[in-house]
Design a protein around this motif. Sequence first.
Motif, mmCIF file in Angstrom:
data_model
loop_
_atom_site.group_PDB
_atom_site.id
_atom_site.type_symbol
_atom_site.label_atom_id
_atom_site.label_comp_id
_atom_site.label_asym_id
_atom_site.label_seq_id
_atom_site.Cartn_x
_atom_site.Cartn_y
_atom_site.Cartn_z
ATOM 1 N N TYR A 488 5.690 1.252 -37.659
ATOM 2 C CA TYR A 488 6.923 0.826 -36.988
ATOM 3 C C TYR A 488 6.603 0.150 -35.664
ATOM 4 C CZ TYR A 488 11.096 0.708 -34.197
ATOM 5 O OH TYR A 488 12.093 0.265 -33.381
ATOM 6 N N ILE A 489 5.660 0.697 -34.907
ATOM 7 C CA ILE A 489 5.312 0.105 -33.610
ATOM 8 C C ILE A 489 4.799 -1.315 -33.792
ATOM 9 C CG2 ILE A 489 3.694 0.278 -31.673
ATOM 10 C CD1 ILE A 489 3.984 3.365 -31.966
ATOM 11 N N HIS A 490 3.986 -1.530 -34.809
ATOM 12 C CA HIS A 490 3.493 -2.883 -35.072
ATOM 13 C C HIS A 490 4.647 -3.810 -35.458
ATOM 14 C CE1 HIS A 490 -0.956 -2.811 -34.824
ATOM 15 N NE2 HIS A 490 -0.785 -1.509 -34.951
ATOM 16 N N LYS A 491 5.591 -3.273 -36.221
ATOM 17 C CA LYS A 491 6.743 -4.096 -36.602
ATOM 18 C C LYS A 491 7.620 -4.396 -35.382
ATOM 19 C CE LYS A 491 10.402 -2.464 -38.893
ATOM 20 N NZ LYS A 491 11.252 -1.949 -40.000
ATOM 21 N N ARG A 492 7.783 -3.414 -34.518
ATOM 22 C CA ARG A 492 8.666 -3.560 -33.353
ATOM 23 C C ARG A 492 8.057 -4.445 -32.269
ATOM 24 N NH1 ARG A 492 11.095 -3.938 -29.209
ATOM 25 N NH2 ARG A 492 12.704 -2.582 -28.344
ATOM 26 N N PHE A 493 6.746 -4.243 -32.006
ATOM 27 C CA PHE A 493 6.103 -4.943 -30.887
ATOM 28 C C PHE A 493 5.129 -6.033 -31.329
ATOM 29 C CE2 PHE A 493 7.079 -0.706 -29.033
ATOM 30 C CZ PHE A 493 7.824 -1.103 -27.936
ATOM 31 N N GLY A 494 4.778 -6.064 -32.610
ATOM 32 C CA GLY A 494 3.792 -7.021 -33.085
ATOM 33 C C GLY A 494 2.376 -6.495 -33.056
ATOM 34 N N SER A 495 2.111 -5.512 -32.183
ATOM 35 C CA SER A 495 0.796 -4.880 -32.066
ATOM 36 C C SER A 495 0.941 -3.693 -31.117
ATOM 37 C CB SER A 495 -0.234 -5.868 -31.518
ATOM 38 O OG SER A 495 0.027 -6.141 -30.152
ATOM 39 N N MET A 496 -0.164 -3.040 -30.828
ATOM 40 C CA MET A 496 -0.168 -1.957 -29.848
ATOM 41 C C MET A 496 -0.265 -2.479 -28.406
ATOM 42 S SD MET A 496 0.044 1.167 -31.041
ATOM 43 C CE MET A 496 0.034 1.971 -32.641
ATOM 44 N N LYS A 497 -0.478 -3.777 -28.252
ATOM 45 C CA LYS A 497 -0.740 -4.330 -26.917
ATOM 46 C C LYS A 497 0.382 -4.071 -25.915
ATOM 47 C CE LYS A 497 -2.611 -8.418 -24.609
ATOM 48 N NZ LYS A 497 -1.790 -8.275 -23.402
ATOM 49 N N PRO A 498 1.656 -4.273 -26.279
ATOM 50 C CA PRO A 498 2.709 -3.994 -25.290
ATOM 51 C C PRO A 498 2.703 -2.551 -24.789
ATOM 52 C CG PRO A 498 3.576 -5.348 -27.059
ATOM 53 C CD PRO A 498 2.207 -4.914 -27.490
ATOM 54 N N LEU A 499 2.413 -1.600 -25.686
ATOM 55 C CA LEU A 499 2.301 -0.203 -25.254
ATOM 56 C C LEU A 499 1.110 -0.027 -24.325
ATOM 57 C CD1 LEU A 499 2.993 2.279 -28.213
ATOM 58 C CD2 LEU A 499 3.992 2.317 -25.936
ATOM 59 N N ALA A 500 -0.013 -0.614 -24.713
ATOM 60 C CA ALA A 500 -1.221 -0.505 -23.899
ATOM 61 C C ALA A 500 -1.000 -1.116 -22.518
ATOM 62 C CB ALA A 500 -2.386 -1.186 -24.608
ATOM 63 N N ASP A 501 -0.357 -2.269 -22.464
ATOM 64 C CA ASP A 501 -0.082 -2.925 -21.184
ATOM 65 C C ASP A 501 0.832 -2.070 -20.311
ATOM 66 O OD1 ASP A 501 -1.638 -5.075 -21.953
ATOM 67 O OD2 ASP A 501 0.058 -6.342 -22.517
#
Length: 696
Positions: A488-501
């Motif tokens: 779901y996170i990949h679908k919502r954000f495209g990758s984990m990068k926005p969370l990591a940032d």
Amino acid sequence: MSHTHEHNHEHSQSSKGLSHIHSHRNLIGFDEHGIPTVTLKASDHGGESSLEDFTKDYMNAVQEYRKTFPSKQNVIENTPDPAVRDMLLRMEQLGIDTTFDRFDAQKPQCNYGLSGTCCKNCNMGPCRITSKAPKGVCGADADLIVARNLLRSAAAGAAQHGMHAREVMLALKKAAEGELDVPILGEQKIRATAEAFGIKQKNRQLKNVAKDLADALLEDLSRTVPAEYKTISACALPERQKVWEKLDILPISVYHEVFEAYHKTSCGTDGDWKSVMQQFLRVGLAFTFSGVVGASIATDSLFGVGDRVTSKVNIGALEKGYVNIAVHGHLPLLVSEIVKAGKREDLIELAKSKGAKGIRFYGICCSGLSAMYRDSGVIPLSNAVSAELVIGTGALDLWVADVQDVFPAIMDVANCFKTTVVTTSESARLPGAERFEYDHHHSNLNETKKLAEKIVRRAIESFENRKGMQVYIPPYEVEAEVGFSVEYIHKRFGSMKPLADAIKEGKILGIVNMVGCNNPKVLYEKCIVDVADELIKNNVLIITNGCASFPLMKLGYCAVSGKEKAGDLLREFLEPDLPPVWHVGECIDNTRSSGIFAGIANELGKDMYELPYAFCSPEWGNEKGIDAALGFRLNGLNSYHCVEAPIHGSKNVIEFLKYGTKELLGSTMNVDTNPVNLAKKIVADMKEKRKQLGWD
């Protein structure tokens, strides 16, 4: 990992394992909450407290700890969920006992049991350690007895989750072989996992790949001849695998390590508490990578990962006039087919012919959590501790009790309200319940759909027989967002990068995986809520699953509107449509939490243990809770709790379990009966991690 000259001397005897852990000289003390603490002395010489003094001190500490246990009246006055409060009062009016009445009746709890210094492993005892009798009949001292009891609890937890894992692994295998008539829905999960396991896929049908995957998972569960533990090799972080190999704690299989745990702790076998604790770590790894990771892989492979959905939550979501069926326990296969059967038009029409408006499903404990975001219309109501309160509404016609966390006491309440209870496993029977079970050899696994239909038909009969039964439903109901996952996170954000940032920039201070059981040793569900309040106002994002997730769902923390409770920076990140607590599923979905942790770490180019992460099970209560915390600590993450483990009869085991693993694993166990103080400790530790990373 560096070692002193003293450590290296012992390493000359054994290059692997925990032999370098020497017996620190410790002094036991007490914090402001009456919880025992250990202070390590600088050397092994001088100033050592006598065994008599230590025994007196730890008994005093246990008695102080015991004073923190709440009464039922404390729960009624302070539990945060008004529905729980209403139902406790109603059950009292009806003269029906609950978990909280029985907990009060057990007081005062045994000091020796709370300290872990009672041994009944052979029939020469039971023995208990006192200043007068510092060793048991066989010669076992407090260190050995406490360590053996802890290992046996961990082994029981591994067996529990291991049996859960076996059920779903077998179901995946039988579905792939065509012996179980259910669709395989998790193609993406199977393909991705098979690649990690090195399973050939080119020009092969999905069912054949799924069978090979199921066989690999089952082999890790039950291997007898030592070989590569494939789930660890495929799924564990390389940095961690090196740590575990160096400590010689890589397991052979769950079956073997549980077998060995009971062997080691039997009369006259292993007399070294350090060796026993080494086996404790092995059991923790086996629990984690088969009982949790393996079970999660099999579940998502067979049933699909699911997706984020909005669900009604709490007892107020019950409705009179329907054939109401509750699913309770841990196994998803039969539950999924029961829900499918309940949506069949012919069975709905049968229910209506008996005067019902239709058929509705409700979830208790992990069966409900597994189904709620995969099978629409399964409404989560309660964790295991308050299951009796749900039956006490009188609104349930049939209760499906599969395995684990189903208390025998539900039968007493069900009989009061003529609620039919059916068991579905030969492993988990209840006196007086009707049996619609898989047999011991699973020879009737191919009859799953027939069993499901029989159960739904029995519910319709029960509805008809219960007409006129008095019903009381407290008017408390909310909505929760559930079904978060790596996918779901990949679908919502495209990758984990926005969370990591967001973590690196400080919008998210850190992430806590908040899970676990519930325990009447603390105020019911209030510990969880108090910890959550303190964390999210300090911009900590919470991931949750299992029984601990119910108060967070019921009280609005999993709703989008819950972000108003968050600190300014976290709230900014959550806009416009994310809650401050992300619900990832049932207890085996700790795998999803660790997957999120690992994905973010990979984006940041860091090892997981370096980041501001934590594991928190404020109210843990059963053996699986020991293993769940250990699984994250083996990965270098600290654990935080409001309930003590029964270890305080041994200063060496206290030091090892709480602090000694800092050197071995990079993690500690932290306990504080005050949930706000516990949360502040988490926040402080996260800030220290950020400082070490240069992010403060």
